[in-house]
Motif scaffolding. Structure first.
Motif, PDB file in Angstrom:
ATOM      1  N   LYS A  21      -7.625  -6.025  -2.099  1.00 54.12           N
ATOM      2  CA  LYS A  21      -6.591  -5.701  -1.126  1.00 54.12           C
ATOM      3  C   LYS A  21      -5.287  -6.421  -1.432  1.00 54.12           C
ATOM      4  O   LYS A  21      -5.205  -7.294  -2.306  1.00 54.12           O
ATOM      5  CB  LYS A  21      -7.061  -6.068   0.293  1.00 54.12           C
ATOM      6  CG  LYS A  21      -8.319  -5.337   0.752  1.00 54.12           C
ATOM      7  CD  LYS A  21      -8.061  -3.860   0.909  1.00 54.12           C
ATOM      8  CE  LYS A  21      -9.274  -3.164   1.544  1.00 54.12           C
ATOM      9  NZ  LYS A  21      -9.009  -1.717   1.771  1.00 54.12           N
ATOM     10  N   LEU A  22      -4.272  -6.067  -0.654  1.00 57.87           N
ATOM     11  CA  LEU A  22      -2.933  -6.638  -0.819  1.00 57.87           C
ATOM     12  C   LEU A  22      -2.499  -7.282   0.485  1.00 57.87           C
ATOM     13  O   LEU A  22      -2.566  -6.670   1.556  1.00 57.87           O
ATOM     14  CB  LEU A  22      -1.951  -5.517  -1.183  1.00 57.87           C
ATOM     15  CG  LEU A  22      -0.490  -5.897  -1.461  1.00 57.87           C
ATOM     16  CD1 LEU A  22      -0.403  -6.764  -2.705  1.00 57.87           C
ATOM     17  CD2 LEU A  22       0.337  -4.617  -1.664  1.00 57.87           C
ATOM     18  N   LEU A  23      -2.076  -8.556   0.408  1.00 54.29           N
ATOM     19  CA  LEU A  23      -1.483  -9.244   1.563  1.00 54.29           C
ATOM     20  C   LEU A  23      -0.010  -9.491   1.268  1.00 54.29           C
ATOM     21  O   LEU A  23       0.334 -10.056   0.228  1.00 54.29           O
ATOM     22  CB  LEU A  23      -2.183 -10.586   1.818  1.00 54.29           C
ATOM     23  CG  LEU A  23      -3.365 -10.595   2.779  1.00 54.29           C
ATOM     24  CD1 LEU A  23      -3.980 -11.989   2.817  1.00 54.29           C
ATOM     25  CD2 LEU A  23      -2.943 -10.174   4.179  1.00 54.29           C
ATOM     26  N   THR A  58      -4.644  -0.001   1.916  1.00 55.15           N
ATOM     27  CA  THR A  58      -4.382  -0.845   0.755  1.00 55.15           C
ATOM     28  C   THR A  58      -4.160  -2.307   1.112  1.00 55.15           C
ATOM     29  O   THR A  58      -4.573  -3.202   0.379  1.00 55.15           O
ATOM     30  CB  THR A  58      -3.166  -0.309  -0.015  1.00 55.15           C
ATOM     31  OG1 THR A  58      -3.418   1.060  -0.368  1.00 55.15           O
ATOM     32  CG2 THR A  58      -2.887  -1.126  -1.270  1.00 55.15           C
ATOM     33  N   GLY A  59      -3.474  -2.568   2.227  1.00 51.62           N
ATOM     34  CA  GLY A  59      -3.171  -3.960   2.529  1.00 51.62           C
ATOM     35  C   GLY A  59      -2.603  -4.159   3.914  1.00 51.62           C
ATOM     36  O   GLY A  59      -2.526  -3.231   4.728  1.00 51.62           O
ATOM     37  N   TRP A  88     -11.463  -7.573   7.099  1.00 50.39           N
ATOM     38  CA  TRP A  88     -11.877  -6.711   5.986  1.00 50.39           C
ATOM     39  C   TRP A  88     -13.368  -6.886   5.691  1.00 50.39           C
ATOM     40  O   TRP A  88     -14.099  -5.893   5.532  1.00 50.39           O
ATOM     41  CB  TRP A  88     -11.075  -7.050   4.735  1.00 50.39           C
ATOM     42  CG  TRP A  88      -9.721  -6.397   4.663  1.00 50.39           C
ATOM     43  CD1 TRP A  88      -9.377  -5.157   5.111  1.00 50.39           C
ATOM     44  CD2 TRP A  88      -8.538  -6.961   4.093  1.00 50.39           C
ATOM     45  NE1 TRP A  88      -8.046  -4.912   4.864  1.00 50.39           N
ATOM     46  CE2 TRP A  88      -7.505  -5.991   4.239  1.00 50.39           C
ATOM     47  CE3 TRP A  88      -8.243  -8.169   3.472  1.00 50.39           C
ATOM     48  CZ2 TRP A  88      -6.205  -6.218   3.780  1.00 50.39           C
ATOM     49  CZ3 TRP A  88      -6.955  -8.395   3.007  1.00 50.39           C
ATOM     50  CH2 TRP A  88      -5.942  -7.425   3.165  1.00 50.39           C
ATOM     51  N   ARG A 127       0.602  -6.425   6.035  1.00 55.12           N
ATOM     52  CA  ARG A 127       1.820  -7.240   5.989  1.00 55.12           C
ATOM     53  C   ARG A 127       1.757  -8.273   7.110  1.00 55.12           C
ATOM     54  O   ARG A 127       1.688  -7.915   8.288  1.00 55.12           O
ATOM     55  CB  ARG A 127       3.049  -6.343   6.138  1.00 55.12           C
ATOM     56  CG  ARG A 127       4.362  -7.105   6.302  1.00 55.12           C
ATOM     57  CD  ARG A 127       5.500  -6.115   6.428  1.00 55.12           C
ATOM     58  NE  ARG A 127       6.670  -6.720   7.078  1.00 55.12           N
ATOM     59  CZ  ARG A 127       7.579  -6.032   7.759  1.00 55.12           C
ATOM     60  NH1 ARG A 127       7.457  -4.725   7.885  1.00 55.12           N
ATOM     61  NH2 ARG A 127       8.590  -6.647   8.314  1.00 55.12           N
ATOM     62  N   PRO A 142     -11.940  -8.182  -0.040  1.00 51.86           N
ATOM     63  CA  PRO A 142     -10.565  -8.673   0.100  1.00 51.86           C
ATOM     64  C   PRO A 142      -9.822  -8.821  -1.226  1.00 51.86           C
ATOM     65  O   PRO A 142      -8.601  -8.649  -1.271  1.00 51.86           O
ATOM     66  CB  PRO A 142     -10.744 -10.029   0.789  1.00 51.86           C
ATOM     67  CG  PRO A 142     -12.036  -9.900   1.533  1.00 51.86           C
ATOM     68  CD  PRO A 142     -12.905  -9.048   0.659  1.00 51.86           C
ATOM     69  N   ASN A 158       0.126   2.242  -2.210  1.00 48.95           N
ATOM     70  CA  ASN A 158       0.734   1.000  -1.735  1.00 48.95           C
ATOM     71  C   ASN A 158       1.679   1.204  -0.563  1.00 48.95           C
ATOM     72  O   ASN A 158       2.245   0.234  -0.057  1.00 48.95           O
ATOM     73  CB  ASN A 158       1.469   0.300  -2.879  1.00 48.95           C
ATOM     74  CG  ASN A 158       0.529  -0.473  -3.781  1.00 48.95           C
ATOM     75  OD1 ASN A 158      -0.678  -0.526  -3.525  1.00 48.95           O
ATOM     76  ND2 ASN A 158       1.046  -1.054  -4.834  1.00 48.95           N
ATOM     77  N   ILE A 200       0.270   0.275   4.117  1.00 53.58           N
ATOM     78  CA  ILE A 200       0.257  -1.145   4.470  1.00 53.58           C
ATOM     79  C   ILE A 200       0.300  -1.257   5.988  1.00 53.58           C
ATOM     80  O   ILE A 200       1.204  -0.714   6.631  1.00 53.58           O
ATOM     81  CB  ILE A 200       1.459  -1.883   3.848  1.00 53.58           C
ATOM     82  CG1 ILE A 200       1.445  -1.747   2.325  1.00 53.58           C
ATOM     83  CG2 ILE A 200       1.458  -3.350   4.270  1.00 53.58           C
ATOM     84  CD1 ILE A 200       0.268  -2.393   1.642  1.00 53.58           C
TER      85      ILE A 200
END
Length: 335
Positions: free
Chosen positions: A332-334, A302-303, A322, A305, A329, A276, A279
């Motif tokens: 994934k992390l937004l 991972t994502g 993505w 920002r 998606p 994590n 980003i």
């Protein structure tokens, strides 16, 4: 629980200095400092803190002597043994030994370098010049000092009972917001208030309130000192500062090196961190341009920002990016 109103009314900066520890700083500063320590120790930089909101005349509200007193106090700070032990032995983002012994040794010896303060009309300009790894440590504490001194100036004429009511109302409003947030399914929220806080005591109170009111939905705080004291996660990844300075350093080698610099930052970051902490912050020089020219391996991070523009619109742009790279998606992390 600290009686904030009484502390504010009786405040003595030696009891309540605005910045009270080297760790009264954002976690991403330490992560970025370690990357700089490994690769850019010789880089020299200059940066300034300037208030761009002209209708807030800071120099008319904040006494210069008091400002210097707080900044000079920061220059006396050093990492304590307990703080060093926390950095060496704590688990961050699921990983122990996040920080190299060599970096911790540097941080133990670190002292904030000198600063230049100049009044320009109704504003102050704070300038820091020197090695990147040392001057970067000033950014968040300097902003916290300016913010809290402005808050103190606003409250200085309030009597004790007025302050009690003031903080009681503020606490009620925060708690009402926490109760509303607590009803959201799948909520994940963290505190990133250090540089823009009303005061250290207020930020600390808000973190405790979110701990109690949001339980597992509260991920942690960017403030290392509060994370240590309240036993919550220290949260943060990287900032625009890295691609900005990498780009400035690369510019002397021509346009090709300059264009590659924002991706070189992340190549270095990938060597240092995983999970994590991977980003992407794509908007330093424009999100669309960044994504259009991003190397294939970045899509596996991972994502992303989202820090500027409409978050939903930019989020859709990232999702499409993505998908165009064969990524799911939903995995994934937004931020």
């Amino acid at each position: 629980m600290v009686d904030i109103a009484t502390r504010v009314y009786n405040h003595n900066w030696k009891i309540d200095p605005i910045v009270r520890s080297v760790l009264d700083n954002d976690f991403y500063k330490l992560l970025m400092a370690q990357t700089i320590h490994r690769r850019k120790m010789d880089a020299q930089v200059t940066f300034s803190l300037i208030n761009r909101t002209h209708d807030v005349p800071l120099a008319e509200k904040i006494d210069e002597g008091v400002l210097r007193e707080q900044l000079d106090h920061i220059r006396t700070l050093s990492l304590t043994r307990g703080e060093s032990t926390w950095l060496r032995g704590n688990t961050f983002y699921g990983e122990r030994m996040m920080f190299d012994p060599e970096f911790i040794a540097w941080l133990e010896d670190f002292r904030f370098p000198d600063y230049h303060l100049e009044r320009k009309g109704a504003q102050y300009e704070l300038t820091f010049e020197g090695s990147w790894i040392e001057t970067m440590m000033w950014e968040v504490p300097a902003l916290a000092v300016i913010m809290e001194l402005r808050s103190r100036a606003v409250l200085k004429d309030m009597d004790k009972f007025a302050l009690q009511v003031f903080y009681a109302r503020a606490m009620t409003r925060v708690w009402e917001k926490i109760q509303r947030l607590g009803q959201l399914r799948g909520l994940s929220i963290a505190d990133f208030g250090t540089r823009r806080r009303h005061s250290f005591l207020w930020q600390d109170w808000c973190v405790q309130a979110m701990q109690e009111g949001l339980r597992d939905s509260f991920l942690g705080t960017s403030n290392c000192l509060i994370a240590l004291r309240r036993e919550v996660e220290a949260i943060g990844t990287n900032a625009h500062e890295l691609p900005m300075i990498y780009s400035a350093l690369a510019a002397i080698d021509g346009d090709e090196a300059l264009a590659a610099a924002p991706y070189q930052v992340l190549a270095d970051w990938q060597e240092d961190y995983d999970g994590n902490l991977r980003i992407i912050l794509p908007d330093t020089y424009g999100t669309k341009n960044f994504l259009d020219n991003a190397p294939e391996w970045l899509a596996g991070w991972t994502g992303v920002r989202v820090d500027s523009g409409d978050p939903v619109a930019i989020g859709e742009t990232v999702i499409a990016w993505w998908q165009s790279h064969g990524q799911e998606p939903k995995d994934k992390l937004l931020i």
